[in-house]
Scaffold this motif. Structure first.
Motif, PDB file in Angstrom:
ATOM      1  N   GLY A 266       0.777  -1.234   0.000  1.00 15.36           N
ATOM      2  CA  GLY A 266       0.000   0.000   0.000  1.00 15.36           C
ATOM      3  C   GLY A 266       0.807   1.283   0.000  1.00 15.36           C
ATOM      4  O   GLY A 266       0.256   2.362  -0.088  1.00 15.36           O
ATOM      5  N   THR A 267       2.106   1.156   0.108  1.00 14.90           N
ATOM      6  CA  THR A 267       2.910   2.373   0.185  1.00 14.90           C
ATOM      7  C   THR A 267       4.086   2.336  -0.773  1.00 14.90           C
ATOM      8  O   THR A 267       4.609   1.296  -1.118  1.00 14.90           O
ATOM      9  CB  THR A 267       3.481   2.597   1.599  1.00 14.90           C
ATOM     10  OG1 THR A 267       4.309   1.478   1.929  1.00 14.90           O
ATOM     11  CG2 THR A 267       2.386   2.733   2.627  1.00 14.90           C
ATOM     12  N   ARG A 268       4.480   3.521  -1.190  1.00 11.93           N
ATOM     13  CA  ARG A 268       5.734   3.692  -1.877  1.00 11.93           C
ATOM     14  C   ARG A 268       6.739   4.172  -0.844  1.00 11.93           C
ATOM     15  O   ARG A 268       6.363   4.835   0.127  1.00 11.93           O
ATOM     16  CB  ARG A 268       5.600   4.727  -2.989  1.00 11.93           C
ATOM     17  CG  ARG A 268       5.106   6.082  -2.516  1.00 11.93           C
ATOM     18  CD  ARG A 268       4.784   6.990  -3.681  1.00 11.93           C
ATOM     19  NE  ARG A 268       3.954   8.075  -3.250  1.00 11.93           N
ATOM     20  CZ  ARG A 268       4.376   9.214  -2.668  1.00 11.93           C
ATOM     21  NH1 ARG A 268       5.665   9.396  -2.474  1.00 11.93           N
ATOM     22  NH2 ARG A 268       3.525  10.134  -2.299  1.00 11.93           N
TER      23      ARG A 268
ATOM     24  N   LEU B 259       0.254  12.831  -2.628  1.00  9.06           N
ATOM     25  CA  LEU B 259       1.439  13.659  -2.528  1.00  9.06           C
ATOM     26  C   LEU B 259       1.911  13.930  -1.123  1.00  9.06           C
ATOM     27  O   LEU B 259       2.826  14.702  -0.920  1.00  9.06           O
ATOM     28  CB  LEU B 259       1.155  14.966  -3.231  1.00  9.06           C
ATOM     29  CG  LEU B 259       1.117  14.766  -4.743  1.00  9.06           C
ATOM     30  CD1 LEU B 259       0.476  15.959  -5.402  1.00  9.06           C
ATOM     31  CD2 LEU B 259       2.525  14.571  -5.265  1.00  9.06           C
ATOM     32  N   VAL B 260       1.278  13.329  -0.145  1.00 10.31           N
ATOM     33  CA  VAL B 260       1.809  13.520   1.193  1.00 10.31           C
ATOM     34  C   VAL B 260       3.048  12.632   1.329  1.00 10.31           C
ATOM     35  O   VAL B 260       2.971  11.421   1.179  1.00 10.31           O
ATOM     36  CB  VAL B 260       0.765  13.170   2.271  1.00 10.31           C
ATOM     37  CG1 VAL B 260       1.360  13.396   3.655  1.00 10.31           C
ATOM     38  CG2 VAL B 260      -0.484  14.006   2.093  1.00 10.31           C
ATOM     39  N   GLY B 270       4.985   7.123   1.304  1.00 14.73           N
ATOM     40  CA  GLY B 270       3.722   7.765   0.983  1.00 14.73           C
ATOM     41  C   GLY B 270       2.740   6.680   0.616  1.00 14.73           C
ATOM     42  O   GLY B 270       3.127   5.595   0.181  1.00 14.73           O
ATOM     43  N   GLN B 271       1.477   6.996   0.782  1.00 17.35           N
ATOM     44  CA  GLN B 271       0.444   6.039   0.465  1.00 17.35           C
ATOM     45  C   GLN B 271       0.243   5.978  -1.047  1.00 17.35           C
ATOM     46  O   GLN B 271       0.265   7.013  -1.703  1.00 17.35           O
ATOM     47  CB  GLN B 271      -0.847   6.514   1.141  1.00 17.35           C
ATOM     48  CG  GLN B 271      -1.852   5.425   1.388  1.00 17.35           C
ATOM     49  CD  GLN B 271      -3.139   5.982   1.977  1.00 17.35           C
ATOM     50  OE1 GLN B 271      -3.405   7.184   1.901  1.00 17.35           O
ATOM     51  NE2 GLN B 271      -3.943   5.122   2.542  1.00 17.35           N
TER      52      GLN B 271
ATOM     53  N   ALA C 137      -6.171  17.883   3.892  1.00 15.77           N
ATOM     54  CA  ALA C 137      -7.134  17.058   4.619  1.00 15.77           C
ATOM     55  C   ALA C 137      -6.479  15.743   5.058  1.00 15.77           C
ATOM     56  O   ALA C 137      -6.677  15.263   6.170  1.00 15.77           O
ATOM     57  CB  ALA C 137      -8.354  16.786   3.740  1.00 15.77           C
ATOM     58  N   ARG C 138      -5.663  15.186   4.181  1.00 12.99           N
ATOM     59  CA  ARG C 138      -4.989  13.927   4.526  1.00 12.99           C
ATOM     60  C   ARG C 138      -3.978  14.154   5.651  1.00 12.99           C
ATOM     61  O   ARG C 138      -3.849  13.338   6.564  1.00 12.99           O
ATOM     62  CB  ARG C 138      -4.301  13.360   3.282  1.00 12.99           C
ATOM     63  CG  ARG C 138      -3.356  12.212   3.514  1.00 12.99           C
ATOM     64  CD  ARG C 138      -4.049  10.854   3.628  1.00 12.99           C
ATOM     65  NE  ARG C 138      -3.086   9.825   4.014  1.00 12.99           N
ATOM     66  CZ  ARG C 138      -3.117   9.136   5.151  1.00 12.99           C
ATOM     67  NH1 ARG C 138      -4.098   9.286   6.009  1.00 12.99           N
ATOM     68  NH2 ARG C 138      -2.179   8.256   5.421  1.00 12.99           N
ATOM     69  N   LEU C 139      -3.271  15.265   5.594  1.00 15.77           N
ATOM     70  CA  LEU C 139      -2.285  15.577   6.627  1.00 15.77           C
ATOM     71  C   LEU C 139      -2.990  15.741   7.978  1.00 15.77           C
ATOM     72  O   LEU C 139      -2.537  15.207   9.004  1.00 15.77           O
ATOM     73  CB  LEU C 139      -1.558  16.867   6.237  1.00 15.77           C
ATOM     74  CG  LEU C 139      -0.326  17.270   7.040  1.00 15.77           C
ATOM     75  CD1 LEU C 139       0.672  16.140   7.144  1.00 15.77           C
ATOM     76  CD2 LEU C 139       0.336  18.483   6.362  1.00 15.77           C
TER      77      LEU C 139
END
Lengths: 342, 342, 342, 342
Positions: A266-268, B259-260, B270-271, C137-139
């Motif tokens: 699920g992650t990079r 982009l987080v 990152g997800q 929002a994700r942060l």
């Protein structure tokens, strides 16, 4: 053809950093060999010497410096020993690569600068290895070539995953900030004239009494702004980031060091360099190879100078003042002309 | 001012995708409302309709299409129902947005294309939503503007974390590859003339009998190369990547969506978007808004056409042949001129 | 079923921003239509209204607010008009989405907060659209879920390629910094208690007299540190970056927005969003859709409140003090309890 | 203590690559010096030797190999000379680091393998330097540690900005693809059993008659898939990218080498390495240091072996067949057991 025989190096201090440098000179650097090692722990020195053909232990550091079998010196001894050892190197006319700090206070640093200036020949290089890192070098080259126009602002972050229990708030300034001070002076070619240390509420994971993170706010002689986040108990990795904001654009280094990009679950992601060895190994190697090359070829060393060591010490001194007082502090320095013009 | 009243839409098929479209039309799209829903599971349709003021269930899909309270139709029914429903839309002159596939085989797809051509008016849009994704649209614009010169090669990767147990090897071609086929045709403005499916040794985690991953190798009419990695049991996330290699440079999209950027515990990361909704939600919304706008304004729909649906079906048909035979297969298609020239 | 008919909106002020909002409500938002527009330039209002079926011009903004054909109000008028218009909205019990600033000074902002509190019902939402950006929002969600542990430090950069000639040093604080102030309050759920504006030597490309860049240093009520680089004449693009440094890691957003990665002519690259529309278009759309949904469903609006507008104004007021004095400034605010407890 | 004196190296062939290696051994590698150089252009050899204290020219390569002042040999001569020179090294028991190709055809490569196997001691290392690149090494370590599960697919891209006019289609296979073949064998620890070269329509900027780009499709002994984009007239930069897709995730290297991130004039960007020296300089240095260390310590060399050179030659031979025929080709190789078991 004397110049091309191997440079015979004495390494004083073979703790973690000094031992790294012995290994570097012995196994990765061309044209040098370690002929003498010294440490206040004699067994440590014996153990290191035993692994290197033709290497002796000399128990007194000043004897090691003076030894006829020594062409040049690497100082990785504790800071309080530096002053006397540097002066001995100057006296014997031996080039010396000195791990930071130059000395432990501003006055003795200035004294070392003066004594070298009197000799009229550069013998001292201070171990600000980042100047030899490919990325910092490229950033400096971009600025020198005017690719970004005039620089205006510098943002730095210096994060360590952890520090030893003995690490105090002033050490964050003296041991971590000192590198960023040199980076700012290197990139901007200007002195820093004032500094303020801000202490946000501390990381819950930091040891009691350690002000961590700290934020350093600096101003250069022409009014350029530098800020540095210092955070030494992140639990994450060794992260050093630098961003120059300039007239025509900005440039950042250190964001994603370590280039294998993974994607799983699920992650990079990717690994961040865990420590300074992984991050700056190349920089140390390049620093040493160039120093050896310069010394062997008989020219003056051209890396960071005693003056750079003095200037960094002066800024950190003011930084510690600000840390303690909570107020901005002016950096007290003599003018460079007063030295070189003397 | 008729044109500016809300478009009254019938949504046929309210499974996962159709229900998404109902929610989209009801809560995120300007100028439309869902007046009729239909599903072979009548309770499902009733349940959806109950949540929408002014929405009725009509149990026969052809009655739904013909209903005077319906201006336009969204088809999210199973593929085998499409042919009859599309022809009904054409007969009643109602614009229709049809989820892929156009129909389940090449011949009936061609028949639909012909019938629409005879009308002399475009009523059918096929749901290749990626054309409305910001990044694909930007990539297409770059190519159309000649920013990269002539395109030469296209590399695609289409990875799903998992598929239902019923998912067979040919479905990888028909359900996953079909999107990449449309992307290639869209970006290159050319037909694909041959295809080969390579079956590497299977992922140990793939269900027995599922050829996964598969590699599709395609060639366009002017000899451009397209390769696609299809891998539907990665266990990672929903990853769709496209790289165009062109005369003056290359461009890649889809590498780091989301982009987080985080840094923790020794890694940066990152997800990745977990599914197609997160990855292509914006594309679906834009697709529907543009379709609604086009229909309301009385102009022809201008998104992917019945021909695009037919061409994709023809390529996938040849792909399944190759999957079964292990050999390259030519794509059998009529010429576009034979349709539009009729 | 009253709740589900379209929300009838009056848009006051149809300059660049207001015209954008009219287009948004008319063509991208579900469940709303613009029934009234108003502008002090009557021709501008006429021109906009002419393109929208069922939309009238009302020349007096207070009449527009009071009109029975208006369910809710969008304020995109100049700041000095806000106070009177907001109070009119409160008087008529009409929900209002007010572009920042709430009002042009701290006292009138507080007065608006008090009047709404007396009503006992939230009617005012302030246009801090970033809270609706997917990444912010994700942060926020990551922080709320404790994924990064307790936040400690926030680094922000706010860069504009250029500003109009009339843009003065205090506007950098009031127009640019204000967004970062809201971001800090949003992410940390804390008030800002002090602020210092640092003025480095100016960008040679900045208009005479404009202090640019500026660095804002802020401290929250529990001692968290926030720094913001404000630079409005970069000549580069519209760049907004935010990094939270927290107990268990850090997260950054805004670094690489726009995901087509190109490689040409010796460089890798990508376009940066040229302006706020490209960067925050999605955020504005989401902001408006949620506001329309909330108002239609009859619940209180739940976006940034009048208090958020007041708090941001109070911080910016102190920021301008610091800009002028060169010294840190305390933020003067009443306690929230003194309002809600009234 | 013989083992620790400097390794005396003869460098045969001092064209671009050989001269690089002389400089490397002389100025960056610890524990080696160049005592003999040789080139068919005698002036070139004289010129190089003149810059190195204690270095002689020997005009006959076989004499150079046999010279008592030579402990080990670096072969950077043209491929057709390799066979005879390698056999001479074996005859004299001298370790040799041979730039690829091992020899210019499969049969003579096999003969070299056999002769070394008869000696029962590894003397030959082939110059596949990528195995020593930090990133490839890390990727290999991840695979060996099972971090990604079993590998399934490998995607490679090998792009050069330009090639000399004499560069023909088969050279793309023999000079460029050969490195990717070794990467695939290294990462997967498997032989490649079949290969197909696809020729898309050519880059308009490629010289007449040069098939560029080319796509290589390979299959390993257990059915793993490898594809390689070969494109040698991109006009962009030197780009080498590798992605492993595996059971539990994927990993990519080479995407963004060169870490200074710039932002200017509307774009974000960064320099791509212009050539193989910038991209693989570290890999060459590490390759040579390890080779020197292994030879000095008296153990067998452990880098890529003669067998690796033979296997790469066999795959490229089949690749050229496929290039010419347009059909897939089987790789013809003897079994490794037939050699080592002999």
């Amino acid at each position: 053809m004397r110049a091309m025989s191997d440079l015979r190096v004495a390494v004083l201090g073979v703790g973690i950093m000094g031992a790294d440098h012995v290994a570097r000179l012995t196994s990765r650097i061309s044209g040098a060999r370690v002929t003498v090692v010294n440490d206040y722990l004699i067994e440590k020195a014996e153990q290191i010497a035993a692994g290197i053909p033709g290497c002796r232990v000399i128990s007194d550091p000043l004897d090691a410096i003076a030894d006829p079998d020594v062409d040049a010196v690497v100082l990785a001894t504790p800071g309080p020993a530096h002053e006397k050892q540097l002066l001995a190197c100057l006296e014997h006319g031996k080039p010396v690569l000195c791990e930071k700090p130059l000395t432990t206070d501003v006055e003795t640093s200035l004294e070392v600068v003066r004594r070298e200036a009197e000799l009229g020949k550069r013998l001292i290089q201070v171990g600000f290895m980042r100047r030899f890192d490919h990325e910092y070098a490229r950033l400096k080259a971009m600025l020198d070539a005017g690719e970004l126009g005039r620089p205006l602002v510098l943002h730095c972050a210096h994060r360590n995953p952890a520090v030893p229990p003995s690490f105090g708030s002033a050490m964050v300034v003296r041991d971590s900030l000192v590198h960023e001070v040199d980076v700012a002076r290197f990139l901007f070619d200007e002195e820093i004239v004032s500094i303020q240390i801000i202490k946000p509420s501390a990381n819950p994971a930091a040891p009691d009494g350690l002000a961590d993170p700290q934020i350093a706010i600096m101003r250069t002689s022409t009014g350029k702004h530098v800020d540095v986040e210092l955070f030494v108990t992140t639990g994450v990795a060794y992260e050093v980031r630098t961003e120059v904001v300039a007239e025509k654009g900005s440039a950042m280094i250190g964001l994603d060091v370590g280039l294998v990009r993974t994607r799983s679950d699920g992650t990079r992601g990717g690994q961040i360099t865990p420590g300074f060895r992984e991050r700056f190994g190349q920089a140390y190697d390049t620093e040493f190879q160039r120093w050896v090359d310069a010394v062997r070829s008989g020219v003056n060393v051209d890396g960071p100078s005693a003056w750079d060591g003095y200037a960094a010490a002066a800024v950190c001194e003011a930084g510690v003042q600000s840390l303690n007082s909570g107020l901005p502090a002016e950096v007290a320095m003599v003018s460079r002309a007063s030295i070189t013009g003397a």
